[in-house]
Motif scaffolding. Sequence first.
Motif, PDB file in Angstrom:
ATOM      1  N   TYR A 267       0.840  -1.200   0.000  1.00 46.22           N
ATOM      2  CA  TYR A 267       0.000   0.000   0.000  1.00 46.22           C
ATOM      3  C   TYR A 267       0.873   1.247   0.000  1.00 46.22           C
ATOM      4  CZ  TYR A 267      -4.294  -2.587   0.966  1.00 46.22           C
ATOM      5  OH  TYR A 267      -5.369  -3.412   0.875  1.00 46.22           O
TER       6      TYR A 267
ATOM      7  N   ALA B 193     -11.217  -6.380   0.276  1.00 47.27           N
ATOM      8  CA  ALA B 193     -10.933  -5.093   0.906  1.00 47.27           C
ATOM      9  C   ALA B 193     -11.244  -5.114   2.395  1.00 47.27           C
ATOM     10  CB  ALA B 193     -11.712  -3.981   0.212  1.00 47.27           C
ATOM     11  N   CYS B 194     -12.420  -5.637   2.738  1.00 42.78           N
ATOM     12  CA  CYS B 194     -12.788  -5.620   4.152  1.00 42.78           C
ATOM     13  C   CYS B 194     -11.899  -6.537   4.978  1.00 42.78           C
ATOM     14  CB  CYS B 194     -14.259  -6.003   4.312  1.00 42.78           C
ATOM     15  SG  CYS B 194     -15.375  -4.685   3.770  1.00 42.78           S
ATOM     16  N   ILE B 195     -11.583  -7.695   4.434  1.00 45.50           N
ATOM     17  CA  ILE B 195     -10.689  -8.583   5.187  1.00 45.50           C
ATOM     18  C   ILE B 195      -9.322  -7.926   5.343  1.00 45.50           C
ATOM     19  CG2 ILE B 195      -9.489 -10.794   5.098  1.00 45.50           C
ATOM     20  CD1 ILE B 195     -12.042 -11.982   3.920  1.00 45.50           C
ATOM     21  N   ASP B 196      -8.868  -7.282   4.298  1.00 51.18           N
ATOM     22  CA  ASP B 196      -7.665  -6.458   4.401  1.00 51.18           C
ATOM     23  C   ASP B 196      -7.742  -5.531   5.613  1.00 51.18           C
ATOM     24  OD1 ASP B 196      -6.191  -7.221   2.203  1.00 51.18           O
ATOM     25  OD2 ASP B 196      -5.951  -5.157   1.484  1.00 51.18           O
ATOM     26  N   GLY B 197      -8.807  -4.780   5.633  1.00 50.88           N
ATOM     27  CA  GLY B 197      -8.963  -3.796   6.701  1.00 50.88           C
ATOM     28  C   GLY B 197      -8.938  -4.451   8.072  1.00 50.88           C
ATOM     29  N   LEU B 198      -9.578  -5.570   8.183  1.00 51.43           N
ATOM     30  CA  LEU B 198      -9.606  -6.252   9.478  1.00 51.43           C
ATOM     31  C   LEU B 198      -8.221  -6.763   9.851  1.00 51.43           C
ATOM     32  CD1 LEU B 198     -12.983  -8.146   8.968  1.00 51.43           C
ATOM     33  CD2 LEU B 198     -12.546  -6.251  10.546  1.00 51.43           C
TER      34      LEU B 198
ATOM     35  N   LEU C 259      -5.351  -5.558   8.908  1.00 47.97           N
ATOM     36  CA  LEU C 259      -4.490  -4.426   9.252  1.00 47.97           C
ATOM     37  C   LEU C 259      -4.766  -3.932  10.665  1.00 47.97           C
ATOM     38  CD1 LEU C 259      -4.401  -2.323   5.981  1.00 47.97           C
ATOM     39  CD2 LEU C 259      -2.647  -3.785   6.959  1.00 47.97           C
ATOM     40  N   ASN C 260      -6.043  -3.750  10.969  1.00 52.63           N
ATOM     41  CA  ASN C 260      -6.360  -3.284  12.312  1.00 52.63           C
ATOM     42  C   ASN C 260      -5.891  -4.271  13.363  1.00 52.63           C
ATOM     43  OD1 ASN C 260      -8.167  -0.714  12.837  1.00 52.63           O
ATOM     44  ND2 ASN C 260      -8.504  -1.413  10.753  1.00 52.63           N
TER      45      ASN C 260
ATOM     46  N   PHE D  13      -8.817  -6.211  20.078  1.00 53.17           N
ATOM     47  CA  PHE D  13      -9.326  -6.502  18.740  1.00 53.17           C
ATOM     48  C   PHE D  13      -9.326  -8.013  18.554  1.00 53.17           C
ATOM     49  CE2 PHE D  13      -9.435  -6.893  14.195  1.00 53.17           C
ATOM     50  CZ  PHE D  13     -10.246  -5.847  13.796  1.00 53.17           C
TER      51      PHE D  13
ATOM     52  N   ILE E 195     -15.081   0.557  11.473  1.00 54.44           N
ATOM     53  CA  ILE E 195     -13.858   1.313  11.207  1.00 54.44           C
ATOM     54  C   ILE E 195     -12.884   0.500  10.365  1.00 54.44           C
ATOM     55  CG2 ILE E 195     -11.802   2.292  12.292  1.00 54.44           C
ATOM     56  CD1 ILE E 195     -13.609   3.107  14.634  1.00 54.44           C
ATOM     57  N   ALA E 196     -12.688  -0.733  10.757  1.00 56.99           N
ATOM     58  CA  ALA E 196     -11.696  -1.557  10.064  1.00 56.99           C
ATOM     59  C   ALA E 196     -12.095  -1.802   8.612  1.00 56.99           C
ATOM     60  CB  ALA E 196     -11.522  -2.883  10.803  1.00 56.99           C
ATOM     61  N   CYS E 197     -13.355  -2.156   8.400  1.00 56.09           N
ATOM     62  CA  CYS E 197     -13.762  -2.460   7.031  1.00 56.09           C
ATOM     63  C   CYS E 197     -13.757  -1.209   6.152  1.00 56.09           C
ATOM     64  CB  CYS E 197     -15.143  -3.115   7.032  1.00 56.09           C
ATOM     65  SG  CYS E 197     -15.085  -4.807   7.667  1.00 56.09           S
TER      66      CYS E 197
ATOM     67  N   ASP F 259     -11.864   1.308   6.584  1.00 59.00           N
ATOM     68  CA  ASP F 259     -10.429   1.452   6.342  1.00 59.00           C
ATOM     69  C   ASP F 259     -10.007   0.659   5.118  1.00 59.00           C
ATOM     70  OD1 ASP F 259      -9.598   3.051   8.442  1.00 59.00           O
ATOM     71  OD2 ASP F 259      -8.040   1.641   9.075  1.00 59.00           O
ATOM     72  N   GLY F 260     -10.344  -0.596   5.150  1.00 55.95           N
ATOM     73  CA  GLY F 260      -9.922  -1.489   4.062  1.00 55.95           C
ATOM     74  C   GLY F 260     -10.456  -1.018   2.725  1.00 55.95           C
ATOM     75  N   LEU F 261     -11.695  -0.582   2.713  1.00 59.06           N
ATOM     76  CA  LEU F 261     -12.278  -0.128   1.450  1.00 59.06           C
ATOM     77  C   LEU F 261     -11.587   1.139   0.956  1.00 59.06           C
ATOM     78  CD1 LEU F 261     -15.993  -0.845   2.395  1.00 59.06           C
ATOM     79  CD2 LEU F 261     -14.610  -2.078   0.715  1.00 59.06           C
TER      80      LEU F 261
END
Lengths: 222, 222, 222, 222
Positions: free
Chosen positions: C113, C171-176, C178-179, C187, D170-172, D174-176
């Motif tokens: 990223y 994308a959402c799994i990415d976000g999860l 990362l967090n 978390f 927030i996390a998802c 974020d990912g998007l």
Amino acid sequence: MSPLIIDKTEKQQQIAEAALDVFSKQGYAAASMRQISEAAGVGKSTLYEYFESKADVFIAAIRAWIGQIGRRMAALMEKRTDPIEKIYVAVELANDIGCARDPAMNRLYIEVYEQMVVETGVLHHRGDLVHEMSADIRRILTDVILHGISTGVFKAEIARDAERIAFNMIACIDGLLLNNLLGNRRFDLKWQLDFYLNNLIEMIRVPIEAGAQAGFIKGEEA
Amino acid sequence: MSPLIIDKTEKQQQIAEAALDVFSKQGYAAASMRQISEAAGVGKSTLYEYFESKADVFIAAIRAWIGQIGRRMAALMEKRTDPIEKIYVAVELANDIGCARDPAMNRLYIEVYEQMVVETGVLHHRGDLVHEMSADIRRILTDVILHGISTGVFKAEIARDAERIAFNMIACIDGLLLNNLLGNRRFDLKWQLDFYLNNLIEMIRVPIEAGAQAGFIKGEEA
Amino acid sequence: MSPLIIDKTEKQQQIAEAALDVFSKQGYAAASMRQISEAAGVGKSTLYEYFESKADVFIAAIRAWIGQIGRRMAALMEKRTDPIEKIYVAVELANDIGCARDPAMNRLYIEVYEQMVVETGVLHHRGDLVHEMSADIRRILTDVILHGISTGVFKAEIARDAERIAFNMIACIDGLLLNNLLGNRRFDLKWQLDFYLNNLIEMIRVPIEAGAQAGFIKGEEA
Amino acid sequence: MSPLIIDKTEKQQQIAEAALDVFSKQGYAAASMRQISEAAGVGKSTLYEYFESKADVFIAAIRAWIGQIGRRMAALMEKRTDPIEKIYVAVELANDIGCARDPAMNRLYIEVYEQMVVETGVLHHRGDLVHEMSADIRRILTDVILHGISTGVFKAEIARDAERIAFNMIACIDGLLLNNLLGNRRFDLKWQLDFYLNNLIEMIRVPIEAGAQAGFIKGEEA
DNA sequence: GATGAATGAGACTTCATTCAT
DNA sequence: AATGAATGAAGTCTCATTCAT
């Protein structure tokens, strides 16, 4: 297969000697890595191929210097046999150093002191290092004294103080050199070295003959 | 008349003494004007109201320091009358300095050497300054020797060398102090000072009695 | 034929994998070519025989990494037949990655990223590259959805959004992930992944039975 | 008596915002202190009057940024009363950020991740800091959910998961946003945000009426 | 008179890359 | 083909000094 291989140790030595020159003129703080690199004829970053830091370069330079002095003194000693004569060699060497055409080199004395004694100094808490470095010279002098005792030239009772006396010689000659460096024209290094050493020898030698009264500045009278 | 109007000179002195503290701990290069200003309790730029530059502050600090030592030595001398005793006072003072709980102050010795001897040093080509600075001490010692001669304690023939001998004392004691500062545990400052001074005195004093053979370390034997 | 002659491509791969290790621990900027060369067991300049620049090495490393993940996911998918089960495999894989004992590897997510998005980044204006890189995974997921529709498990009307939904999952799994990497103890990655995926599936699947009211966190209730 | 006095806090804020600009464009590693100083319209060394190090500047910049977002979200929330509407505000805000004329700012997301996760990162082992930083936003969302429950809009049984759900949002999102940043033209941020949020809300709201079958992408259908 | 703010010059150090063997 | 040696460019940070109030 095999690229240019260089003797790393040799180049370190070479850089250390160039650095010695710069440090002796500018002092540690004022000497810059750029100056050192130029003196050594290499790029600024090449220094870091051979040393970790400026402090490292300094230590290597000092080591090189102590080595030089030690070798010089040992060489001079070899030619003499009489213990007293040998001790006078120290004076001569010191006088040489103090009057050498390039007095810059002995300014290093002060740099070493400075860097050891000041809290932020490069050699702070490295007392062992300087101790080790000057050990050669101290040992040479101690041996001369002990040998003098065994040949009946020096008093037997100073045996247990031999090392301390060697220390005294080094320290006082140090002090005389430093004061000479301060550039005072009225400071007569030769006289001062002789005065110190004559007094010392007079006290530790076995009197040549009862009642003989040596001039306190034998060297001058001669 | 108003107590709020302080003399410029007085404040200079006050700053110089604060600076002395900082310089003695950090050395000249590592000490920053900010530290000095904080130690003096004034603003950073206020320093420039009283001094032209950092170098100026340093010189003033050193002057203050030399003054302190000179006054201390003069005070100690006053109490004694015997010339030999007076000379021993120098040893004691030196020993005091060298062993003081806060060795920081005597690091200044080295700073002065450093700054005089190094090409880029603040005191370079100011040999006169140090010369002048130590003149007091040298004069005091010279007087002691001359007085000793006139009272029959010291040999008459050393009269013409009185100042040189004073120089010798200062230089050698310097060297001993410096070596002591290096922090070597095996360096016994008291012994070294006594050894040097006993030898010296033995050589310049009028023998107490023909044939008397003084121990080479009189102080210790006592 | 001789085993000593290794394929250039093979050695590139080998270096890329060593580099992957370094990049994942240090990040692109902090990783040095020296470290990479050491990790790969070759000389520093040998890297330049196989790659044009540090950026090149990075791209190759990332390619290798994406390949690894793609192969892993394909392998896991093969064992299942139920579309819903297959989707949960993605979660498990993600959970595996996110909880692996060595979290270093998934830091690569961020490096990618970073390098794509930042103006001076190595991958800037190379959106195609990442797009291409993640295409495999996206295609696998899209196929799962389409297959699910054709077997009557998923609603027919989502067909035209199949790829978009795959994108959403990635994308959402990415976000999860990362967090989760941020190291916050509170978390709960497993819960978060399940929550997201259960909601998603509940919305796209054909209701099992009219009136059946699924718990919103099916996984947990089980 | 009193020199120019400046509100240190205010200038710090001002510098931090200039730095935010640079960091968002260049990333932490590539951004130089010179660039930051120029962006802030001050001298390079002036930065060090207000911050201890580059890392410090970065942290201050991130803090300023999180503050901005928090304030923006709170402001938007105030205008709405319906919990569902309030949640959609998050989408709108995210969409705003993701599509803002200057997308540079949201690259900061990645920088924060990067610096936290990479071993040599400026925020490594400072998880608390980011946690604290995003706490505001998390709390706002949590409150919205709880408020929705108390007004009968959301299911009562999700109360204990309110914070976790906020985290999920927030996390998802974020990912998007991140995936959107990668610059893929085919990634339709608005659709993706809506898809995620519609699914979520559908699962946590109290069904309006038995048998009512909401389109899974309500936003689009409207 | 006193001082906080501001800064330019310069220090040490790192590192991707080229060169010569 | 493989690699150790070498380096220029650039980065962060320090500090004596000047300026404006």
